[in-house]
Design an enzyme around this catalytic site. Structure first.
Site: not given
Ligand SMILES: *Cc1c(COP(=O)(O)O)cnc(C)c1O
Length: 384
Positions: A51, A103, A200
């Site tokens: 951790r 988001y 992403k």
């Molecule tokens: C997907 C996303 C998040 C959140 O991220 P996770 O990995 O799904 O927790 C935050 N900001 C943006 C712009 C995103 O596209």
């Protein structure tokens, strides 16, 4: 060669990395372990418990720091876990000024988790520094910027917001998920914290959920590391490995995402059955000049509204797509289509959503790296 002088394409592959000390493995091994043998109490090789730190995660964190031109990287179990750590820097009574078109999950954690603990959030259009200024008072501790915004593709001038933040001694955090450091490096423009949903574009293959923070300042890094370790939402070794592997092709993928994004945006813009296309590469885009100044290219995210402006039509289109997959998320090699009102942005009340332009007829595309002609043909058959 000195790390800081390397160009982005080299840093994506080598930044913060060196062959593994045990056998010279070029890729860091997946250290799938929770703990580490000690020779005497406290006698360890830098790792005690996973951790607190894990060598595969360290490799990813060093890479993140390198590509964002920062000094310290921190990897979390999701983008939202990274956001959670940033807000935990604050205290009851503190205020945050945030982008309004952001988001949906960021909006949800701010409103439904942190307001309960006495933190106040203001969601505003951040294109105008004077408007931001009017929301700043002595309790304001953080400015939260997402640019380009999701899903309306507005572009916020990071340098202008950073100037305001410096003047009032407020932290500036930028969610750089959409642009990635290939297109813009907010720390170079005066931001204090860069945040990513590495799920992403950084991961890039729709196979992990990972979050990241990058900072330059040692005291800020220490405070965030304390939260990361104390709250415990860390990125596991396998996901660290996959994200690191993704980053090594980020520049090549982003180049193609941008080319295909342009092809799709230009096709939609000319289509008689399309009312409006949101993509910062158009000269007519209200923030085009800022986008040109601050970003290397315009990215692979494109939103649009069909001419009928009805939700039924938007749903019909996304259901007919064959190469584009109807799914949440973005930034992977495969093209995805989404209906923000019922999917990614469903957690934002309709009234709030529509104020920032996220109407029920809006469709959001994450343009992948397939053949651009196939993507356009797919849209053609779906729009009819
Ligand atoms: C997907 C996303 C998040 C959140 O991220 P996770 O990995 O799904 O927790 C935050 N900001 C943006 C712009 C995103 O596209």
């Amino acid at each position: 060669m000195e790390e800081k002088k390397l160009k982005f394409n080299t840093k994506a592959i080598h930044g913060g990395q060196s062959p593994d000390k045990a056998y010279g493995a070029v890729m860091p091994p997946i250290y799938q372990t929770s703990t580490y043998a000690q020779t005497t109490p406290g006698g360890h090789k830098g790792y005690e418990y996973s951790r607190s730190a894990n060598p595969t995660r360290t490799a990813l964190e060093n890479s993140l720091a390198s590509i964002e031109n920062g000094t310290y990287g921190l990897a979390f179990g999701s983008g939202l876990a990274a956001i959670d750590a940033v807000i935990k820097l604050l205290n009851p009574g503190d205020e945050v000024v945030s982008t309004n078109d952001l988001y949906g999950g960021s909006y949800r954690i701010f409103k439904q988790i942190f307001e309960k603990y006495g933190i106040t959030f203001h969601f505003i259009g951040m294109q105008d520094a004077e408007v931001i200024q009017s929301y700043i008072n002595q309790n304001t501790k953080l400015l939260w910027v997402e640019t380009p915004t999701n899903p309306m593709m507005n572009v916020i001038d990071i340098r202008a917001v950073a100037e305001l933040a410096k003047k009032h001694d407020i932290l500036l955090a930028v969610d750089n998920t959409f642009a990635t450091p290939y297109l813009q490096t907010p720390l170079d423009m005066g931001a204090d914290i860069v945040m990513h949903s590495a799920t992403k574009y950084l991961g890039g293959h729709s196979d992990v959920v990972v979050g990241a923070l990058v900072v330059k300042d040692k005291a800020l890094a220490d405070a965030l590391y304390f939260i990361q370790n104390a709250s415990g939402a860390v990125c596991g070794p396998m996901d660290s490995f996959l994200t690191l592997r993704g980053i090594k092709t980020l520049h090549v993928r982003m180049q193609r995402h941008c080319e295909n994004g342009r092809a799709v945006a230009e096709y939609l813009d000319k289509h008689s059955k399309i009312d409006k296309v949101f993509w910062p590469g158009f000269e007519s885009h209200p923030n085009h000049e800022i986008a040109k100044r601050q970003m290397k290219d315009f990215g692979g995210m494109v939103s649009f509204i069909p001419k009928s402006r009805t939700e039924a039509d938007a749903i019909k289109i996304v259901e007919k797509l064959k190469v584009f997959t109807l799914a949440e998320s973005l930034g992977g090699v495969e093209s995805l289509a989404g209906h923000p009102a019922s999917m990614t942005h469903a957690s934002i009340p309709k009234e709030e959503r529509e104020k920032s332009g996220v109407v029920d007829a809006l469709i959001r595309l994450s343009v992948g790296i397939e053949d651009a002609g196939d993507l356009v043909a797919d849209l053609e058959q779906a729009i009819g």
